[in-house]
Structure formats: C-alpha cells, structure tokens
Design a protein around this motif. Structure first.
Motif, PDB file in Angstrom:
ATOM      1  N   ARG A  15       0.165   6.632 -10.014  1.00  0.00           N
ATOM      2  CA  ARG A  15      -0.360   5.272  -9.911  1.00  0.00           C
ATOM      3  C   ARG A  15       0.236   4.389 -10.995  1.00  0.00           C
ATOM      4  O   ARG A  15       0.585   4.879 -12.068  1.00  0.00           O
ATOM      5  N   ASP A  43       6.862  -0.113 -16.068  1.00  0.00           N
ATOM      6  CA  ASP A  43       5.621   0.465 -15.553  1.00  0.00           C
ATOM      7  C   ASP A  43       5.228   1.691 -16.363  1.00  0.00           C
ATOM      8  O   ASP A  43       6.080   2.429 -16.865  1.00  0.00           O
ATOM      9  N   ASN A  95      -2.915   1.259  -8.893  1.00  0.00           N
ATOM     10  CA  ASN A  95      -2.430   1.218  -7.514  1.00  0.00           C
ATOM     11  C   ASN A  95      -1.645   2.489  -7.196  1.00  0.00           C
ATOM     12  O   ASN A  95      -0.720   2.849  -7.926  1.00  0.00           O
ATOM     13  N   ARG A 127       4.030  11.022   0.358  1.00  0.00           N
ATOM     14  CA  ARG A 127       4.044   9.639   0.815  1.00  0.00           C
ATOM     15  C   ARG A 127       4.315   8.732  -0.370  1.00  0.00           C
ATOM     16  O   ARG A 127       3.796   8.942  -1.462  1.00  0.00           O
ATOM     17  N   PHE A 128       5.126   7.707  -0.121  1.00  0.00           N
ATOM     18  CA  PHE A 128       5.424   6.704  -1.137  1.00  0.00           C
ATOM     19  C   PHE A 128       4.758   5.410  -0.712  1.00  0.00           C
ATOM     20  O   PHE A 128       4.917   4.965   0.427  1.00  0.00           O
ATOM     21  N   ARG A 129       4.016   4.785  -1.611  1.00  0.00           N
ATOM     22  CA  ARG A 129       3.193   3.622  -1.269  1.00  0.00           C
ATOM     23  C   ARG A 129       3.700   2.315  -1.866  1.00  0.00           C
ATOM     24  O   ARG A 129       3.484   1.255  -1.293  1.00  0.00           O
ATOM     25  N   ARG A 130       4.324   2.378  -3.045  1.00  0.00           N
ATOM     26  CA  ARG A 130       4.857   1.163  -3.682  1.00  0.00           C
ATOM     27  C   ARG A 130       5.930   1.569  -4.666  1.00  0.00           C
ATOM     28  O   ARG A 130       5.923   2.694  -5.165  1.00  0.00           O
ATOM     29  N   PRO A 131       6.878   0.677  -4.977  1.00  0.00           N
ATOM     30  CA  PRO A 131       7.944   1.028  -5.921  1.00  0.00           C
ATOM     31  C   PRO A 131       7.435   1.110  -7.360  1.00  0.00           C
ATOM     32  O   PRO A 131       6.444   0.488  -7.728  1.00  0.00           O
ATOM     33  N   VAL A 132       8.169   1.893  -8.148  1.00  0.00           N
ATOM     34  CA  VAL A 132       7.936   2.003  -9.588  1.00  0.00           C
ATOM     35  C   VAL A 132       9.176   1.423 -10.257  1.00  0.00           C
ATOM     36  O   VAL A 132      10.297   1.807  -9.927  1.00  0.00           O
ATOM     37  N   CYS A 165       1.058   4.814  -5.980  1.00  0.00           N
ATOM     38  CA  CYS A 165       2.498   4.689  -5.728  1.00  0.00           C
ATOM     39  C   CYS A 165       3.007   5.828  -4.866  1.00  0.00           C
ATOM     40  O   CYS A 165       3.881   5.640  -4.028  1.00  0.00           O
ATOM     41  N   ILE A 192      14.772   0.601  -9.246  1.00  0.00           N
ATOM     42  CA  ILE A 192      13.579   1.260  -8.714  1.00  0.00           C
ATOM     43  C   ILE A 192      13.682   2.733  -9.077  1.00  0.00           C
ATOM     44  O   ILE A 192      14.736   3.356  -8.894  1.00  0.00           O
TER      45      ILE A 192
END
Length: 156
Positions: free
Chosen positions: A136, A113, A140, A104-109, A142, A63
C-alpha cells in the motif's frame, strides 16, 4: 520488545541483511514495524528516484516494476516465516520463494512513495508457508498476492 511477542521492533535494514540473502539493489524491505510470529508482519520500503530500475522503467514516467513490488511482498513474507521458525543449531536457514497466485496490481508506485508492506500467514505445512501479501501507499492498495515460501537449510 513488544510485550506479547518478545520481538524487538523496529527491525532495521542491518538486521534484515543478516536474515535475507538479498543485497543491493534487490533488498526490498527497509524496516519491519510489526511482527507477530506465525501470524503477521508489517514493514516498508522507501522508494527513491535513484534506484537503478527507474533508468529504464520508464525514463519520462518512472514507475516501480510490478515484479519488484511482488518481490517486496515476498521478502516481508520471508521475514515472517524466518521469525516464526528460527533455525536451531549452527546451520543458518534461508527462505525460498516457491510460487505466487492471485497477483493483482491496483495502482502505480512512483519515486517518493513509501511502500507499506504486510504479510499474513494463511497456512503452514512443515517448512512450507502460504502467505497473503499486500503493498500500500498512503493506505491505498497497490498490489496483492498469495505466495508460497519454504524455510530451508542454507547451502554452505
């Protein structure tokens, strides 16, 4: 060149390296695809499995570290500030990172990607910029943050 801004796009990594002081492995912007000086910028970083931080973060489940996603947003914001305030005269300028808010972190990279980066100018007072950055993947969100940066003289 774009008709409205006079900026030649895309800006490739070789030109980015003439603006940012960063070098491998911390160059976090591969290409700038949109630029309206004083307003907004967009670009991306292609995330590869062989980047050095994946050896330890995490070997069985790689990640991209959140701090590096933030660094990517800071660098694209620095490119916006630099393009909006090009240095007159012989002394080159550097963009310094001053602070971060509302991160803020919203989803993993993950490897493979393409991290799409954008920054928008919220406020400017002299050489100090307040920017909103977003990262993003496939549309989405991130990560997001507000950042402070300053355009300053580069030390010799």
């Amino acid at each position: 060149m774009t008709e409205t801004t006079g900026v030649k796009l895309p800006i490739e990594v070789r030109e980015i390296l003439t603006i940012l002081p960063h070098r491998y492995p911390l160059v976090m912007v591969d290409r700038v695809t949109e630029l309206v000086p004083g307003e907004r910028i967009a670009g991306h970083k292609c995330v590869a499995y062989n980047e050095p931080w994946f050896q330890g973060h995490f070997p069985a489940h790689p990640i991209m570290p959140g701090v590096l996603i933030i660094e990517s947003m800071v660098q694209i914001g620095g490119l916006l500030a630099h393009a909006s305030d090009p240095a007159p005269g012989p002394q080159p300028k550097v963009v310094l990172f001053l602070g971060i808010d509302k991160a803020r972190f919203r989803r993993p990279v993950v490897p493979g990607d393409r991290l799409d980066l954008s920054a928008t100018a919220l406020q400017r007072r002299g050489p100090v910029w307040k920017l909103r950055g977003e990262a993003r993947v496939d549309g989405n969100l991130c990560a997001e943050a507000e950042m402070l940066a300053q355009v300053a003289d580069r030390s010799p």
